[in-house]
Structure formats: C-alpha cells, structure tokens
Enzyme design. Structure first.
Site, mmCIF file in Angstrom:
data_model
loop_
_atom_site.group_PDB
_atom_site.id
_atom_site.type_symbol
_atom_site.label_atom_id
_atom_site.label_comp_id
_atom_site.label_asym_id
_atom_site.label_seq_id
_atom_site.Cartn_x
_atom_site.Cartn_y
_atom_site.Cartn_z
ATOM 1 N N GLY A 1 0.832 -1.196 0.000
ATOM 2 C CA GLY A 1 0.000 0.000 0.000
ATOM 3 C C GLY A 1 0.864 1.242 0.000
ATOM 4 O O GLY A 1 2.090 1.153 0.109
ATOM 5 N N LYS A 2 0.254 2.377 -0.156
ATOM 6 C CA LYS A 2 0.999 3.634 -0.074
ATOM 7 C C LYS A 2 -0.002 4.755 0.157
ATOM 8 O O LYS A 2 -1.148 4.676 -0.293
ATOM 9 C CB LYS A 2 1.759 3.898 -1.386
ATOM 10 C CG LYS A 2 2.938 4.811 -1.226
ATOM 11 C CD LYS A 2 4.145 4.060 -0.692
ATOM 12 C CE LYS A 2 5.304 4.964 -0.407
ATOM 13 N NZ LYS A 2 6.507 4.205 -0.052
#
Ligand code: NAD
Length: 420
Positions: free
Chosen positions: A104-105
């Site tokens: 994720g980011k």
C-alpha cells in the site's frame, strides 16, 4: 519523474515478469490492479484560524499475502498515479523478501515546510481519522515515507489508538523507540543494502575488501551504507548530496564525512575543505566514475538513457527507489552491469518494519542484535531467490525480482481462491 511514467514503468515491469511466468489473464487480474483506491479531502484548522483542505490518497494494492503495507508521503507533487505505482512496488517488495504483507501507499498533497508543527500534527491526525475504517494492524499498516518521520508516526498511532480506546501500536511502523518502535529501524535499509551487496560480490567472485565505491545521496540510506561498509574494507571514493559531489581518489574518511554532516546541519556543504577531497564540477559525474560499486541513494531517475552508457561500475546497488529508468536498464544490462534492483536492495527497511509489527503484537521487544540477525537471514535468502531466478530464466536481476514476487503472489491467490 512524471507520475504517469512511474505507473507506466511499474506496469511494464509487471508485464515483463508475467511473460516469463506465462500467467494467463485471470491470474494477472488477481495481482495487477490495486484492490482499493481511497481519495480524501482533509479539512485542517490552520494556526490563523482559517480552514485549509488538503487532497490525500491511500492505495491498497494488495492484501493477498497479508495486510497492505507502505509509507505515507507528504509532498506538493503527490499524484494518484504515483501513489498507485508506489503501492504496487510495495506489494512486490514485501513478496520478494517473503514477509507476510501486501502493499500500500499513502500521499498527501502538501508542502510540509509551509506548515507549523501544530498544523502538521493536525493534518497527520486528520489523515488517520479519515482512514480509521480502512487501516489497522490486520488491514493496512502505514509507515514513514518522504517528509514524514517517527514523530508523525507517533501522532498517527496515537490517533488510531485513542479512537479505538486501546493501545494499538501495530497499526503503524517506523515509530520512535519510546513509542514501541524497533531497534535497528534507522539503519535497516542500509543494512539490507550491505547484506545484498555482500551476496552479489560473492556471486560475482568479487571482493568487497578493497572495492572502490561511490554513493549518491548521504541521508538515511546513503550515510548508514557508508558507515556499515567501512569495516568491510571498501574504499569510498565519492559521496554526494544536495550540496554537490565530493571525490577523493585515495579514499574518503568515512567517519570524517559522518561527523561533517552532523556538524553542518545534515549536509556535506564545504566538505571539500577537509583532507584532499575535491568537489566535482558536475555532481552527476559521480555516477560515471570508474568504481567497482555504485550506490544510488538519493532520488529516482538518476541513470537514464543519457548517461547509462558512461556508467563504469561493475555493480549497482539501488538503495534508492527507481534510480535507473527502464531505458537505462536496457543499456546497463547490455554493458553487463550487475544490478541489485531496488525492490530487493532497499527492502531492509520494510523488513524491519515487519519486525516492529511482530514485536508490537507480541509485546516483547528484541535487542538490535536480534533484529540484525533476522534481517541478515531474510535479505540473503531474498538475494539467493532472485539470483537463482535470474540464472534459471536467463533474465536480468530486476525482472527476476518481479518474477520471484509475482510467482509467490500467484500461488497465494490460487490457494485462497476468489471470495464471493
Ligand atoms: P534522505 O532524505 O534521508 O536522504 C536523501 C539524500 O539525498 C540527502 O543526503 C540529500 O541531500 C540527497 N540528495 C537530494 N537530491 C540530491 C541530488 N540531486 N544529488 C545527490 N544527492 C541528493 O532519504 P533516504 O531515506 O536516505 O532515502 C533515499 C532513497 O532511498 C529514496 O529513494 C528512498 O525512497 C529510498 N529508500 C529509503 C528507505 C529508508 O528506510 N530510508 C527505504 C527504502 C528506500
């Protein structure tokens, strides 16, 4: 790099690896696209009493192998495509080192230098408050990235914990030691660079002892790499940062450079005044020096089709994310430069983040020695997995790293099947 390029590059890398593995369209569909893309508008009270709204994102690329995992970036140039690319690379990175996380980011469009500490705290808390249903120790575990730091992580962890009326440190990694952080996190990325570099030189029958090294970037990754490589007997001939590049043919005094930076507000500015160090007219020259090992540890897109043919290093260890463009990659590959690709080389950071999460969940904290022992094992195994995929399929190390990662993701998604 333009953000659309980042995502396009990521997808090209995916396609190249998928071709080697012969994945069908259903198998690709289970891995390729992000699972959740969240867009937020965050209203924040400024010190003057006014309200400012910041655009923000969280992308959960994969939750197949574990909770989504990846940093939060505060930068004025953040775009959704960039966050999507970075989330994809986190999935690949976690899979390459075989830690039980997806990818994720997060990103907030803000220049944090324009904010006071209080404004920064309110923005950080609001970001987490608006994501309260989407993150969590078993859902999505953020961490620091560009312009976010352990203090920001402490505020974010506090916001999440206060909301749930429980102490939940495993929701965020990269926290300060006093707030349930892990020993060894500060130097973890560089430590991973050193372990993979040792394995690469072994595989190439090269000696690290006496090898000449140039490091671009002297921040967290670059300066710790220099410090950790010093006892291995390397000869560091060039270093650089925003202030310029510094060269010394007979070898830079690494301790001297570290204390220079400490005494000069974190930069090497003026370092040419020490010993027989020379400041290079063009800092990009550092990348073209006749060295055994080049460690880009600053920014993306530093080695491009314009300068790749002049690179003389035998090995490139990508401490930075994306320092070589796909065009440069082709040229370097043809020249026979051995690449330790970013998703392998700099995965020490996320690996120790994993250890932090494990320690938070156990409520039992490891000494630094144990952190480094476990990191050593994971990084060397990851190198071996990627190197043997590269030998088996006769492909460059970068594609091999994606092959290893995607193969693991494919197996997991086959075993889990499709829900509903
Ligand atoms: P940092 O901010 O601590 O250091 C960056 C360094 O690069 C600084 O010394 C800065 O002066 C220098 N720099 C900036 N522009 C430059 C230029 N044009 N030429 C030469 N040097 C320049 O950042 P960091 O945490 O060390 O990260 C560096 C790279 O490593 C980034 O690509 C980052 O994504 C990657 N990385 C870092 C970690 C980590 O745990 N710190 C983990 C994985 C990847």
């Amino acid at each position: 790099m333009s953000s659309s390029n980042a995502y396009e590059n990521a997808m090209q890398q995916f396609d190249a690896a998928v071709k080697i593995l012969g994945l069908n369209s259903d198998q690709q569909a289970m891995i390729k696209d992000p699972r959740k893309v969240i867009q937020l508008m965050l209203p924040v009270r400024m010190d003057d009493g006014s309200i400012k709204v910041f655009q923000a994102y969280r992308v959960q690329h994969s939750i197949a192998r574990g909770p989504a995992k990846g940093g939060i970036r505060f930068h004025q140039d953040v775009t959704l495509d960039e966050v999507k690319a970075l989330a994809f690379w986190m999935t690949m990175k976690c899979s390459v080192v075989n830690v039980p996380f997806g990818g994720g980011k997060g990103g907030v469009i803000v220049d944090p230098k324009q904010l006071s500490m209080n404004e920064l705290e309110r923005l950080s808390r609001r970001y987490i408050a608006d994501l309260i249903e989407d993150i969590g120790p078993d859902r999505d575990v953020p961490a620091p990235d560009v312009n976010t730091n352990p203090q920001v992580m402490a505020w974010m962890m506090d916001t999440y914990s206060m909301h749930h009326r429980q102490h939940l440190p495993a929701v965020i990694t990269g926290k300060p030691l006093e707030v349930c952080g892990s020993e060894g996190r500060g130097a973890a990325t560089a430590q991973g660079v050193v372990f993979t570099l040792e394995e690469a030189t072994k595989a190439l029958n090269m000696k690290l002892q006496g090898a000449t090294v140039a490091i671009q970037g002297f921040g967290n990754a670059g300066s710790h790499a220099a410090r950790l490589l010093a006892p291995k007997g390397i000869k560091l001939v060039a270093i650089s940062d925003v202030s310029g590049a510094y060269y010394c043919e007979s070898g830079i005094d690494i301790e001297g450079a570290l204390s220079w930076v400490k005494d000069h507000k974190g930069v090497l500015s003026g370092f040419e005044k020490s010993g027989n160090v020379r400041k290079l007219d063009n800092p990009m020259e550092l990348l073209e020096l006749p060295v055994d090992v080049l460690i880009p540890a600053a920014l993306e897109n530093q080695i491009t089709e314009k300068n790749a043919s002049r690179v003389k290093a035998k090995v490139i260890a990508e401490a930075a994310n994306g320092p070589c463009t796909p065009e440069a990659d082709k040229i370097l590959n043809e020249k026979g430069v051995f690449m330790i690709p970013d998703i392998l080389c700099n995965a020490g950071g996320v690996t120790v983040s994993y250890f932090e999460w494990v320690q938070n969940r156990m409520g039992f904290y490891w000494p630094e020695e144990q952190v480094n022992r476990e990191l050593d094992r994971i990084m060397r195994q990851a190198f071996k997995d990627v190197f043997s995929a590269s030998q088996k399929h006769r492909i460059p190390m970068r594609i091999a790293a994606f092959v290893v990662a995607i193969e693991r993701l494919k197996k997991t998604s086959e075993l889990r099947g499709l829900y509903a």
